[in-house]
Write a protein that holds these residues in place. Structure first.
Motif, short mmCIF file in Angstrom:
data_model
loop_
_atom_site.label_atom_id
_atom_site.label_comp_id
_atom_site.label_asym_id
_atom_site.label_seq_id
_atom_site.Cartn_x
_atom_site.Cartn_y
_atom_site.Cartn_z
N GLU A 34 23.41 20.16 -27.19
CA GLU A 34 23.98 20.67 -28.51
C GLU A 34 25.23 19.32 -28.74
OE1 GLU A 34 26.05 24.67 -30.01
OE2 GLU A 34 26.43 24.29 -28.08
N PHE A 35 25.80 19.27 -30.07
CA PHE A 35 26.51 18.38 -30.26
C PHE A 35 27.82 19.11 -30.85
CE2 PHE A 35 27.01 14.08 -32.83
CZ PHE A 35 28.32 14.13 -33.09
N VAL A 36 28.95 19.18 -30.20
CA VAL A 36 30.09 20.05 -30.32
C VAL A 36 31.16 19.05 -30.75
CG1 VAL A 36 31.66 21.92 -29.64
CG2 VAL A 36 29.29 22.20 -29.15
N SER A 37 31.93 19.53 -31.86
CA SER A 37 33.12 18.55 -32.11
C SER A 37 34.56 19.46 -31.61
CB SER A 37 33.16 18.33 -33.45
OG SER A 37 32.30 17.20 -33.86
N ILE A 38 35.47 18.79 -31.55
CA ILE A 38 36.63 19.58 -31.36
C ILE A 38 37.69 19.06 -32.22
CG2 ILE A 38 38.59 20.06 -29.76
CD1 ILE A 38 36.38 21.08 -28.18
N VAL A 39 38.40 19.69 -33.18
CA VAL A 39 39.26 19.23 -34.06
C VAL A 39 40.39 20.01 -33.89
CG1 VAL A 39 37.67 18.57 -35.78
CG2 VAL A 39 38.49 20.78 -35.92
N GLU A 183 17.59 11.41 -31.49
CA GLU A 183 16.73 10.87 -30.90
C GLU A 183 16.69 11.43 -29.35
OE1 GLU A 183 16.35 6.83 -30.77
OE2 GLU A 183 16.29 6.76 -33.11
N THR A 184 17.79 11.52 -28.96
CA THR A 184 18.03 11.90 -27.61
C THR A 184 18.46 13.23 -27.04
OG1 THR A 184 20.37 11.11 -27.48
CG2 THR A 184 18.60 9.13 -26.92
N ARG A 185 18.88 13.89 -28.16
CA ARG A 185 19.50 15.32 -27.86
C ARG A 185 20.50 15.50 -26.37
NH1 ARG A 185 18.79 18.95 -32.54
NH2 ARG A 185 17.84 17.40 -33.92
N LYS A 186 21.15 14.57 -26.35
CA LYS A 186 22.24 14.71 -25.15
C LYS A 186 23.17 15.76 -25.49
CE LYS A 186 19.54 12.01 -22.80
NZ LYS A 186 18.50 12.42 -21.92
N THR A 187 23.68 16.35 -24.54
CA THR A 187 24.87 17.35 -24.86
C THR A 187 26.09 16.40 -25.15
OG1 THR A 187 23.91 18.94 -23.21
CG2 THR A 187 25.99 19.34 -23.96
N LEU A 188 26.70 16.77 -26.39
CA LEU A 188 27.74 15.89 -26.83
C LEU A 188 29.03 16.53 -27.39
CD1 LEU A 188 29.10 13.14 -27.75
CD2 LEU A 188 27.24 13.02 -29.62
N LEU A 189 30.10 16.20 -26.45
CA LEU A 189 31.35 16.87 -27.05
C LEU A 189 32.39 15.70 -27.67
CD1 LEU A 189 33.39 19.12 -26.84
CD2 LEU A 189 34.27 18.22 -24.54
N PHE A 190 32.39 15.70 -28.79
CA PHE A 190 32.99 14.64 -29.70
C PHE A 190 34.50 15.10 -30.14
CE2 PHE A 190 33.28 12.82 -33.64
CZ PHE A 190 32.71 11.28 -33.69
N ILE A 191 35.45 14.49 -29.98
CA ILE A 191 36.93 14.73 -30.61
C ILE A 191 37.11 13.80 -31.62
CG2 ILE A 191 39.14 14.55 -29.88
CD1 ILE A 191 38.41 15.52 -27.01
N THR A 192 37.77 14.77 -32.93
CA THR A 192 38.00 14.02 -34.06
C THR A 192 39.31 14.61 -34.47
OG1 THR A 192 37.24 13.18 -35.97
CG2 THR A 192 36.33 15.04 -35.19
N HIS A 193 39.99 13.94 -35.29
CA HIS A 193 40.93 14.77 -35.98
C HIS A 193 40.49 14.91 -37.47
CE1 HIS A 193 43.07 10.69 -36.07
NE2 HIS A 193 42.40 10.79 -37.46
N SER A 194 39.12 14.45 -37.85
CA SER A 194 38.73 14.73 -39.22
C SER A 194 37.49 15.85 -39.17
CB SER A 194 38.16 13.39 -39.44
OG SER A 194 37.16 13.41 -40.52
N ALA A 196 35.85 16.58 -41.82
CA ALA A 196 34.71 16.09 -42.47
C ALA A 196 33.76 15.59 -41.44
CB ALA A 196 35.28 15.18 -43.61
N GLU A 197 34.38 14.70 -40.62
CA GLU A 197 33.45 14.01 -39.56
C GLU A 197 32.66 15.10 -38.64
OE1 GLU A 197 35.27 10.02 -38.37
OE2 GLU A 197 35.14 11.07 -36.46
N ALA A 198 33.63 15.75 -38.41
CA ALA A 198 33.00 16.93 -37.42
C ALA A 198 31.89 17.62 -38.11
CB ALA A 198 34.07 17.91 -36.95
N VAL A 199 32.23 18.09 -39.24
CA VAL A 199 31.20 18.70 -40.40
C VAL A 199 30.14 18.22 -40.41
CG1 VAL A 199 30.81 20.06 -42.18
CG2 VAL A 199 32.86 20.39 -40.99
N LEU A 223 23.89 22.57 -41.99
CA LEU A 223 23.90 21.66 -42.99
C LEU A 223 22.68 20.90 -42.75
CD1 LEU A 223 27.50 20.41 -44.00
CD2 LEU A 223 25.94 21.97 -45.22
N PRO A 224 21.86 20.16 -43.76
CA PRO A 224 20.92 19.15 -43.37
C PRO A 224 21.75 18.03 -42.59
CG PRO A 224 21.03 19.48 -45.79
CD PRO A 224 22.34 20.21 -45.16
N ARG A 225 20.88 17.57 -41.42
CA ARG A 225 21.17 16.46 -40.59
C ARG A 225 21.28 15.13 -41.53
NH1 ARG A 225 23.80 17.06 -36.47
NH2 ARG A 225 23.54 18.98 -35.43
#
Ligand code: ADP
Ligand code: ADP
Length: 226
Positions: A34-39, A183-194, A196-199, A223-225
């Motif tokens: 899963e790709f999860v963002s923290i804002v 392509e790789t579908r690794k678990t990803l925790l992504f930090i951003t203050h944007s 828009a970027e997170a969505v 949303l579509p990828r």
């Protein structure tokens, strides 16, 4: 890909002025792949949360499990990208990318081809023998991502990796990141203050409130990828 589970996670730093609560009561699950963002606002504890999952800071409360095992230090199969690249200026780009396997005590020869392939994918094919100070900020950050990806990590943590770059470079790198993740579908925790970027990038967006930050709301993105 790793399954990550945070339960009632808290961190309070000690400082000369007394305890500084940075995060509190964090409950979050990252499904495998899963790709999860923290804002959240500046200072709400996003970087602290990432360092806790990376095992680079000790917990003050709660627990973090990776694939059912409580972590006590950096979990196996971890790749991290920080906001500022941490390339060593006296090593070439290729030597920098190989650093992660070198530090893990593995033979770098076995990873050389893979490193060159990653660099080529990220548009650094003719820069492997250059030094970090010869490259632009965006190029250095791409090299940092290659380094994080080199040993095929099951869990990727990124702390505003493109935060210091101009908007056009950031959009390009976001697209590359989206492709790699697809392509790789690794678990990803992504930090951003944007937001828009997170969505744009994630499966789910977790919003943190002011320090000591906890998660106020988790929104699933449908949303579509890119
Ligand atoms: P963010 O990444 O959301 O900007 P941080 O995790 O960097 O937030 O910081 C959260 C809070 O913890 C802030 O109040 C910050 O000042 C404090 N903090 C972060 N690191 C330390 C530290 N090493 N020592 C003391 N306080 C810290
Ligand atoms: P980025 O978008 O990666 O930050 P720039 O916008 O600064 O890069 O530059 C765009 C392109 O120009 C790069 O992809 C690279 O091909 C080339 N370039 C930029 N800086 C350098 C440099 N210091 N040495 C050689 N080529 C460079």
């Amino acid at each position: 890909a790793a399954h990550v589970c945070l339960r009632n996670v808290g961190k309070t730093y000690a400082s000369p002025r007394g305890p500084v609560p940075a995060v509190a009561g964090i409950d979050l699950d990252l499904g495998a792949g899963e790709f999860v963002s923290i804002v959240g606002p500046s200072g709400c504890g996003k970087s602290t949360l990432l360092k806790l999952v990376a095992g680079l800071e000790g917990l003050s409360a709660g627990e973090i499990m990776v694939d059912g095992r409580r972590i006590d230090g950096p979990p196996d199969g971890l790749g991290v990208v920080f906001q500022r690249d941490v390339l060593l200026d006296w090593r070439t780009i290729l030597q920098n990318v190989l650093l992660s396997v070198e530090l893990a005590g593995k033979p770098t020869d076995a990873y050389r081809e893979r490193a060159l392939g990653l660099l080529a994918r990220f548009g650094l094919g003719s820069f492997e023998h250059r030094y970090p100070w010869e490259l632009s900020g965006g190029m250095r950050q791409r090299a940092s991502i290659c380094r994080a990806l080199l040993s095929d990590p099951q869990l990727l943590l990124m702390d505003e990796p493109f935060g210091a770059l101009d908007a056009m470079t950031r959009d390009d790198l976001n697209l590359e990141l989206a492709r790699i993740w697809q392509e790789t579908r690794k678990t990803l925790l992504f930090i951003t203050h944007s937001i828009a970027e997170a969505v744009f990038l994630s499966d789910r967006v977790a919003m943190m409130g002011r320090a000591p930050g906890s998660i106020m709301e988790i929104v699933a993105i449908d949303l579509p990828r890119p």
